[in-house]
Design an enzyme around this catalytic site. Structure first.
Site, PDB file in Angstrom:
ATOM      1  N   ARG B  37      25.741  82.969 -38.629  1.00 28.14           N
ATOM      2  CA  ARG B  37      25.351  84.045 -37.723  1.00 28.14           C
ATOM      3  C   ARG B  37      24.209  84.531 -38.467  1.00 28.14           C
ATOM      4  O   ARG B  37      23.916  84.691 -39.635  1.00 28.14           O
ATOM      5  CB  ARG B  37      26.369  84.940 -37.263  1.00 28.14           C
ATOM      6  CG  ARG B  37      26.833  85.819 -38.461  1.00 28.14           C
ATOM      7  CD  ARG B  37      27.695  87.013 -37.912  1.00 28.14           C
ATOM      8  NE  ARG B  37      29.049  86.068 -37.775  1.00 28.14           N
ATOM      9  CZ  ARG B  37      30.080  86.126 -38.469  1.00 28.14           C
ATOM     10  NH1 ARG B  37      29.919  86.942 -39.865  1.00 28.14           N
ATOM     11  NH2 ARG B  37      31.347  85.646 -38.261  1.00 28.14           N
ATOM     12  N   PHE B  98      37.346  77.977 -35.922  1.00 25.29           N
ATOM     13  CA  PHE B  98      37.507  79.126 -35.282  1.00 25.29           C
ATOM     14  C   PHE B  98      38.891  79.075 -34.609  1.00 25.29           C
ATOM     15  O   PHE B  98      39.394  77.780 -34.578  1.00 25.29           O
ATOM     16  CB  PHE B  98      36.353  79.202 -34.153  1.00 25.29           C
ATOM     17  CG  PHE B  98      35.135  79.577 -34.497  1.00 25.29           C
ATOM     18  CD1 PHE B  98      34.825  80.553 -35.152  1.00 25.29           C
ATOM     19  CD2 PHE B  98      34.089  78.469 -34.414  1.00 25.29           C
ATOM     20  CE1 PHE B  98      33.331  81.080 -35.645  1.00 25.29           C
ATOM     21  CE2 PHE B  98      32.797  78.603 -34.780  1.00 25.29           C
ATOM     22  CZ  PHE B  98      32.517  80.171 -35.503  1.00 25.29           C
ATOM     23  N   ASP B 170      44.301  74.459 -48.146  1.00 28.14           N
ATOM     24  CA  ASP B 170      42.913  74.538 -47.886  1.00 28.14           C
ATOM     25  C   ASP B 170      42.229  73.341 -48.473  1.00 28.14           C
ATOM     26  O   ASP B 170      41.513  72.423 -47.650  1.00 28.14           O
ATOM     27  CB  ASP B 170      42.089  75.942 -48.462  1.00 28.14           C
ATOM     28  CG  ASP B 170      41.976  76.966 -47.463  1.00 28.14           C
ATOM     29  OD1 ASP B 170      42.413  76.756 -46.080  1.00 28.14           O
ATOM     30  OD2 ASP B 170      41.997  78.055 -47.637  1.00 28.14           O
TER      31      ASP B 170
END
Lengths: 380, 377
Positions: B37, B98, B170
């Site tokens: 972004r 997301f 992760d």
């Protein structure tokens, strides 16, 4: 069609790292033939967890070697060695995790194999990579953990070294080997060349610590200091940790301390306004929080925190986990069957492609179970 | 020549699991473009260890995002979205993490994107997969460790549940994502079609524990119990553990048990005990005996008799050692402003070569213009 259909893998590896790679590749569609030592087999067949024996072999062996075939051979016998060489000529990938030099002494190093089969992908796991003086050290997970510095990350400040209670070096090395093999298979499909892939337990466990090591290189080599209580990551500030509640345990990841103070109705936390002190005063903050959370149940606290989207979770053990719908819906458990009818439960491959899980009902083989059939099929 | 030369990856992923996969693909030769972004970039730029920052982004971000490019786009803006779609049309792989529903809203869900590029490998990381009662929960490493039972394996019996002190789930999930992407790319060479690859932190956390979880499933669902002291693996027998010595610590994993008792000067009668069932008692005896000599002395005696054991290093000891130098695990990364930092390299070696890159993590939008021109979007 599974992605690795038509791929033939000859797997000489034992114990965990290599066999884990073979298992993943098998689940993704490859055919994996384990070459096992005559009369003895993969040494992990008798390396037991909790003394548990499943139809003649350990649960470690059974969990890592399902969906594979077993070819029994005495590699010091010329006739057997010739058969293996013939098999390698028809294979795509060879995996081995002997101690350095052993495979070569058997007459099966990369150079030999490349001559037999120029497009072969040769994949090797060692304990310590290119460290010459450690070539003869046993490449065993706990020892690699101890050597790598990782035992200063888990547990609390005064606990002394604490290992991670799983074979993390083995597991990461096996996963890195799988990555290397897959990259090589893709390269071969596009460019038509084979190659040699190498990983080691030590390099893999350093990779697991890449954020801490980079921090160490950058902060002038400061000591690794875990928090006094509730440690979950030596390099992160409060509240990051697991806390006891009235009836269980609660995990809280990153969160704003004053916001936690408000949501949990814990006034002393309101004083820690600056994010910088969430790290510098983390012991004090964790102490306050630990004390406060003892007063109510886990569910009560989750009810305070979850609606505000604070990153938190209850702490479960396996008994608690398998009862949860969230777990059941994953369909992570599968039943597999040996050729003699013996069945056991295990996990499935964690990767999903096009909404399909990779399952296989084929259990681990008995030693040498497929030798004859493979000889016949490959004309050995 | 690197194996993934020519492969273009668009990384919408943030934080650790997805970006660590992107890093591996980049080191293996792929061109990885982060889609971020405008202005603030990905959220991981602000997650810091020890409050450490470089060039405006956290050191952790630099660690996981070196060797990549950055293209900024406001996905809620039609013009920007059109450009992103044009990029997708020319890419090989897209990754995102997301929460379920977010990409659907933007119009970049799998079904939409496959219309633009039927050959695309679309790869997603979630916390808890795409279905079930947990999909709205935050997918974060520590929380998944907590839920998956992993915290009952480390530390000793009377300790609190003890998480692994690294974002191990992760990291593991990132390796699974890479595996899925590569498998799908291999399949594409045969079918000329793309695929949707999915992994989740929870499934990876279960896979992490496969051998001991399999034991649990077939052992009357007996939960793992850590040993009272010196625990290093809840399901393994004595001596497996780390012990104090007169001047430090020693790790002992395996070897002939009778010989160990002998060297430690312990009673032969202990040899009759079951090393798993009676491990607490045995570990206590071993622990007391090991206090009597230095780590070095024990190592010499034990290793001579074939016991598997080792010293226990801290970072100063291992990272300052000749052996670490010999491993050549450290590499230099050069930032735009001329400063540099050190990090570790890719752990995979190909044809005896390490895979190195001095290319830094990008600044937010650093390559937007160049990519716009190059891809003609």
């Amino acid at each position: 069609m599974k992605p690795l259909e038509d791929l033939l893998i000859i797997d000489f590896s034992q114990f965990l790292s290599g066999p884990l790679a073979g298992l993943r590749l098998a689940d993704l569609g490859a055919r994996v033939i384990k070459v096992e030592k005559k009369g003895e087999g993969d040494l992990s067949r008798t390396r037991y967890n909790s003394n548990l024996d499943l139809n003649g072999a350990s649960s470690i062996f059974h969990s890592l070697n399902r969906n594979k075939e077993s070819f029994e051979a005495d590699l010091k016998n010329q006739e057997d060695l010739d058969k293996i060489k013939d098999l390698i000529k028809q294979a795509d990938v060879v995996i081995q995790n002997f101690r350095p030099g052993v495979f070569e002494r058997l007459g099966l190093g990369y150079e030999v194999i490349k001559n037999l089969n120029p497009k072969i992908i040769y994949a090797e796991v060692s304990g310590y990579g290119e460290i010459q003086s450690w070539k003869n050290k046993p490449g065993q997970d706990l020892l690699v953990q101890a050597l790598s510095g990782i035992t200063d990350l888990t547990g609390n400040a005064t606990d002394g070294p604490v290992s991670m209670g799983l074979a993390v070096a083995d597991i990461f090395a096996g996963n890195h080997l799988t990555q290397g093999v897959l990259a090589a298979v893709l390269q071969r499909a596009i460019k038509g060349v084979g190659c040699k892939i190498q990983v080691s337990l030590l390099e893999s466990i350093f990779d697991l610590q890449f954020e801490m090591l980079t921090t160490y290189f950058q902060d002038g080599g400061a000591d690794t200091i875990r928090t006094e209580t509730n440690n979950a990551h030596a390099y992160l500030g409060a509240p990051y940790g697991i806390y006891k509640t009235e009836n269980g345990y609660l995990a809280i990841a990153m969160a704003s301390i004053p916001q936690l103070g408000l949501l949990l109705n814990c006034e002393p936390l309101l004083d820690f306004e600056q994010p910088a002190v969430w790290f510098s005063k983390r012991n004090e903050i964790k102490g306050i929080l630990a004390n406060h959370l003892l007063s109510r149940t886990t569910d009560y606290w989750l009810g305070c925190l979850e609606p505000a989207d604070i990153w938190c979770a209850e702490v479960l053990d396996w008994k608690g986990l398998i009862k949860k719908n969230g777990f059941k819906e994953l369909g992570m458990i599968q039943e597999v069957k040996m050729t003699d009818g013996f069945t056991y439960q295990t996990t499935r491959c964690p990767i999903t492609i096009d909404s399909v899980n990779f399952r296989s009902g084929i259990a681990a083989p008995h030693l040498g179970e497929n030798t004859k059939a493979i000889c016949k099929e490959f004309n050995l | 020549m690197k194996p993934l030369d020519g492969i273009v990856v668009l990384e919408f992923s943030q934080f650790m699991a997805g970006p660590s996969a992107g890093l591996r693909l980049a080191d293996l030769g792929a061109r990885v473009i982060k889609i971020e972004r405008p202005e603030t970039g990905e959220a991981g730029r602000n997650i810091a260890t020890k409050n450490m920052y470089l060039d405006g982004s956290s050191l952790v971000f630099h660690t996981a995002n070196r060797n990549k490019e950055s293209f900024t786009a406001n996905l809620k803006d039609k013009e920007d979205l059109k450009k992103v779609n044009s990029l997708i049309a020319k890419a090989d792989v897209l990754t995102h993490n997301f929460r379920p529903g977010v990409m659907e809203k933007i119009g970049l869900d799998y079904d939409s994107v496959v219309q633009i590029n039927p050959k695309l490998i679309y790869a997603t990381v979630t916390g808890y997969s795409r279905k079930g009662e947990w999909i709205a929960k935050p997918g974060q490493d520590l929380l998944i460790q907590a839920i998956s039972g992993l915290t009952h394996l480390s530390g000793n019996q009377n300790d609190l549940p003890t998480p692994f002190g690294a974002a191990a789930v992760d990291m593991l999930c990132g390796t699974h994502l890479v595996q899925g992407i590569l498998a799908a790319l291999i399949k594409r060479t045969k079918t000329d079609k793309g695929a949707w690859v999915e992994v989740s932190l929870l499934e990876s956390a279960i896979d992490f524990q496969l051998e001991i979880f399999t034991t649990f499933l077939n052992n009357g669902k007996k939960p793992p119990l850590r040993s009272k002291t010196n625990n290093a693996h809840a399901l393994l027998e004595a001596p497996y553990g780390i012990y104090g010595t007169s001047d430090g610590h020693i790790a002992i994993s395996m070897g002939p048990f009778g010989i160990l008792l002998n060297i430690l000067g312990l009673s032969e009668e202990l040899h009759d005990l079951d090393t798993f069932i009676n491990r607490d008692e045995l570990k206590e005896e071993i622990s007391n005996a090991l206090q009597k000599k230095s780590t070095k002395e024990w190592l010499v005696e034990l290793q001579a008799k074939g016991l598997w054991c080792s010293e226990v290093n801290n970072y100063h000891q291992i990272l300052g050692s000749e052996e670490f130098k010999e491993l050549a695990m450290k590499q230099e990364v050069k930032l735009l402003d001329g400063t540099q930092f050190h990090t570790t390299r890719c752990p995979i070696r190909i044809n005896d070569e390490t895979l190195l890159s001095s290319k830094p993590a990008p600044r937010v939008g650093e390559h937007t213009e160049r990519i716009t021109q190059e891809f003609n979007i």
